[in-house]
Write a protein that holds these residues in place. Structure first.
Motif, mmCIF file in Angstrom:
data_model
loop_
_atom_site.group_PDB
_atom_site.id
_atom_site.type_symbol
_atom_site.label_atom_id
_atom_site.label_comp_id
_atom_site.label_asym_id
_atom_site.label_seq_id
_atom_site.Cartn_x
_atom_site.Cartn_y
_atom_site.Cartn_z
ATOM 1 N N ALA A 175 0.823 -1.206 0.000
ATOM 2 C CA ALA A 175 0.000 0.000 0.000
ATOM 3 C C ALA A 175 0.855 1.254 0.000
ATOM 4 N N ASP A 176 0.342 2.286 -0.633
ATOM 5 C CA ASP A 176 1.049 3.548 -0.768
ATOM 6 C C ASP A 176 1.040 4.303 0.564
ATOM 7 N N GLU A 177 2.207 4.635 1.065
ATOM 8 C CA GLU A 177 2.329 5.291 2.363
ATOM 9 C C GLU A 177 1.636 6.656 2.384
ATOM 10 N N LYS A 178 1.765 7.408 1.316
ATOM 11 C CA LYS A 178 1.167 8.737 1.254
ATOM 12 C C LYS A 178 -0.354 8.661 1.300
ATOM 13 N N LEU A 179 -0.930 7.742 0.519
ATOM 14 C CA LEU A 179 -2.381 7.601 0.489
ATOM 15 C C LEU A 179 -2.919 7.092 1.831
ATOM 16 N N LEU A 180 -2.194 6.182 2.453
ATOM 17 C CA LEU A 180 -2.617 5.717 3.773
ATOM 18 C C LEU A 180 -2.643 6.875 4.765
ATOM 19 N N GLY A 181 -1.604 7.682 4.727
ATOM 20 C CA GLY A 181 -1.535 8.813 5.639
ATOM 21 C C GLY A 181 -2.634 9.829 5.409
ATOM 22 N N GLU A 182 -3.016 10.019 4.154
ATOM 23 C CA GLU A 182 -4.041 11.008 3.825
ATOM 24 C C GLU A 182 -5.452 10.497 4.086
ATOM 25 N N ASN A 183 -5.701 9.218 3.796
ATOM 26 C CA ASN A 183 -7.073 8.722 3.721
ATOM 27 C C ASN A 183 -7.511 7.824 4.872
ATOM 28 N N LEU A 184 -6.589 7.112 5.499
ATOM 29 C CA LEU A 184 -6.982 6.152 6.534
ATOM 30 C C LEU A 184 -6.770 6.754 7.917
ATOM 31 N N ARG A 185 -7.849 6.862 8.656
ATOM 32 C CA ARG A 185 -7.776 7.335 10.036
ATOM 33 C C ARG A 185 -8.113 6.178 10.970
ATOM 34 N N VAL A 186 -7.198 5.884 11.886
ATOM 35 C CA VAL A 186 -7.381 4.787 12.837
ATOM 36 C C VAL A 186 -7.530 5.379 14.232
ATOM 37 N N GLU A 187 -8.608 5.033 14.898
ATOM 38 C CA GLU A 187 -8.879 5.497 16.257
ATOM 39 C C GLU A 187 -8.746 4.310 17.210
ATOM 40 N N GLN A 188 -7.896 4.444 18.213
ATOM 41 C CA GLN A 188 -7.609 3.373 19.164
ATOM 42 C C GLN A 188 -8.287 3.666 20.502
ATOM 43 N N MET A 189 -9.345 2.893 20.808
ATOM 44 C CA MET A 189 -10.067 3.015 22.074
ATOM 45 C C MET A 189 -10.628 4.427 22.295
ATOM 46 N N SER A 190 -10.882 5.150 21.231
ATOM 47 C CA SER A 190 -11.350 6.534 21.357
ATOM 48 C C SER A 190 -12.761 6.617 21.934
ATOM 49 N N LEU A 191 -13.617 5.640 21.620
ATOM 50 C CA LEU A 191 -14.982 5.677 22.138
ATOM 51 C C LEU A 191 -15.013 5.233 23.594
ATOM 52 N N THR A 192 -14.201 4.223 23.916
ATOM 53 C CA THR A 192 -14.144 3.735 25.289
ATOM 54 C C THR A 192 -13.635 4.798 26.249
ATOM 55 N N LEU A 193 -12.638 5.560 25.816
ATOM 56 C CA LEU A 193 -11.973 6.521 26.697
ATOM 57 C C LEU A 193 -12.502 7.946 26.552
ATOM 58 N N ALA A 194 -13.521 8.142 25.749
ATOM 59 C CA ALA A 194 -14.032 9.491 25.501
ATOM 60 C C ALA A 194 -14.624 10.092 26.772
ATOM 61 N N SER A 195 -14.510 11.397 26.894
ATOM 62 C CA SER A 195 -15.079 12.108 28.037
ATOM 63 C C SER A 195 -16.548 12.458 27.808
ATOM 64 N N ILE A 196 -17.052 12.147 26.606
ATOM 65 C CA ILE A 196 -18.456 12.366 26.276
ATOM 66 C C ILE A 196 -19.070 11.038 25.868
ATOM 67 N N LYS A 197 -20.354 11.018 25.551
ATOM 68 C CA LYS A 197 -21.021 9.795 25.121
ATOM 69 C C LYS A 197 -20.339 9.242 23.872
ATOM 70 N N TRP A 198 -20.281 7.888 23.777
ATOM 71 C CA TRP A 198 -19.554 7.265 22.672
ATOM 72 C C TRP A 198 -20.092 7.709 21.318
ATOM 73 N N TYR A 199 -21.412 7.863 21.209
ATOM 74 C CA TYR A 199 -21.993 8.222 19.922
ATOM 75 C C TYR A 199 -21.710 9.678 19.557
ATOM 76 N N ASP A 200 -21.579 10.541 20.563
ATOM 77 C CA ASP A 200 -21.187 11.919 20.261
ATOM 78 C C ASP A 200 -19.734 11.977 19.803
ATOM 79 N N GLU A 201 -18.880 11.182 20.434
ATOM 80 C CA GLU A 201 -17.476 11.119 20.014
ATOM 81 C C GLU A 201 -17.360 10.581 18.594
#
Length: 266
Positions: A98-124
């Motif tokens: 896979a192309d490193e530039k395209l991965l950096g631009e297009n793929l966003r990976v969130e790690q435990m962001s909903l579990t650790l959010a300070s607001i409701k998971w669906y708002d996050e």
């Protein structure tokens, strides 16, 4: 269809004599605006399969032999540890080349962001989706991501599904979502069901089961798997597919896993 995310459909949308080709996001698996559930056995590799698809979409690489334009992709990981998700991402990246530039631009990976959010998971999730505006979103997996307390309650599942669909709509026109769930064996034999509430099947646009193939383990620490169609509407997976993984440059720093697919009628 222009305006696919809008609620009201025109006469031409519904009864035009020359309908457009279906707008696949993941060929054979998921169209634009669809929510598809993929339920897998424990340890079958559903996360790695989803990660491979996510990277292929971000880079415009073929899935089932069909390529698309690179697109924004969101991967919500609430199940795998940071070390595991990092290794899966590396294996997929080098397997796909896979192309490193395209991965950096297009793929966003969130790690435990909903579990650790300070607001409701669906708002996050809504805020993340509105910020990144993905065409395809992956939820790995539904129970921890949606902070479900009782997997067997259909009411709780329906509320979660509603929030997920609102996040899809808020991210922009034509977004689709693949939701990962766990499967369970029912009765005797190879029959599968989603673990927990039946609402996930009823409210989804498609349901696929991901299972290991029978037989002895391979000697390379990998195993072949099947994708079994269980529910599809007008469009979706219609036949069983065999997924075969293969190491690329195993034993070196840039080792990867390449997946190939073949129709495998029962």
């Amino acid at each position: 269809m222009e305006g696919a995310a809008l609620s009201r459909l025109t006469f031409e949308d519904l009864w035009g004599d020359d309908p457009p080709a279906p707008p696949w996001l993941i060929p054979k698996i998921m169209l634009e605006t669809q929510m598809v559930v993929m339920a897998g056995d424990a340890g079958v590799g559903k996360s790695f399969l989803a990660i491979t698809w996510a990277q292929a979409l971000a880079c415009g690489l073929p899935i089932f032999g069909v390529a698309s334009k690179p697109m924004r992709v969101l991967y919500i990981n609430e199940e795998n540890s940071w070390y595991d998700i990092r290794e899966y991402m590396r294996w997929a990246r080098y397997g796909l080349n896979a192309d490193e530039k395209l991965l950096g631009e297009n793929l966003r990976v969130e790690q435990m962001s909903l579990t650790l959010a300070s607001i409701k998971w669906y708002d996050e999730l809504r805020l993340i989706s509105e910020d990144h505006k993905p065409r395809a979103s992956f939820i790995d997996t539904a129970t921890p991501a949606c902070q479900i307390q009782d997997e067997d309650k259909n009411g709780e599942a329906n509320v979660a599904i509603g929030h997920l669909r609102r996040a899809m709509r808020g991210s922009g026109e034509g977004n689709g979502m693949l939701v990962l769930k766990h499967a369970k064996v029912v009765a005797k034999g190879d029959d599968r069901a989603i673990r927990g509430a039946k609402a996930w099947k009823g409210a989804s646009d498609g349901l696929i089961f991901h299972t290991r193939t029978a037989g002895r383990p391979r000697g390379d620490d990998l195993h072949c798997t099947y994708l079994w169609p269980d529910k599809a509407r007008a469009f979706g997976l219609k036949e069983r597919v065999k997924v075969t993984p293969q190491w690329v440059n195993r034993g070196v720093k840039k080792a990867g896993i390449l997946l190939s697919y073949s129709a495998d009628p029962e």
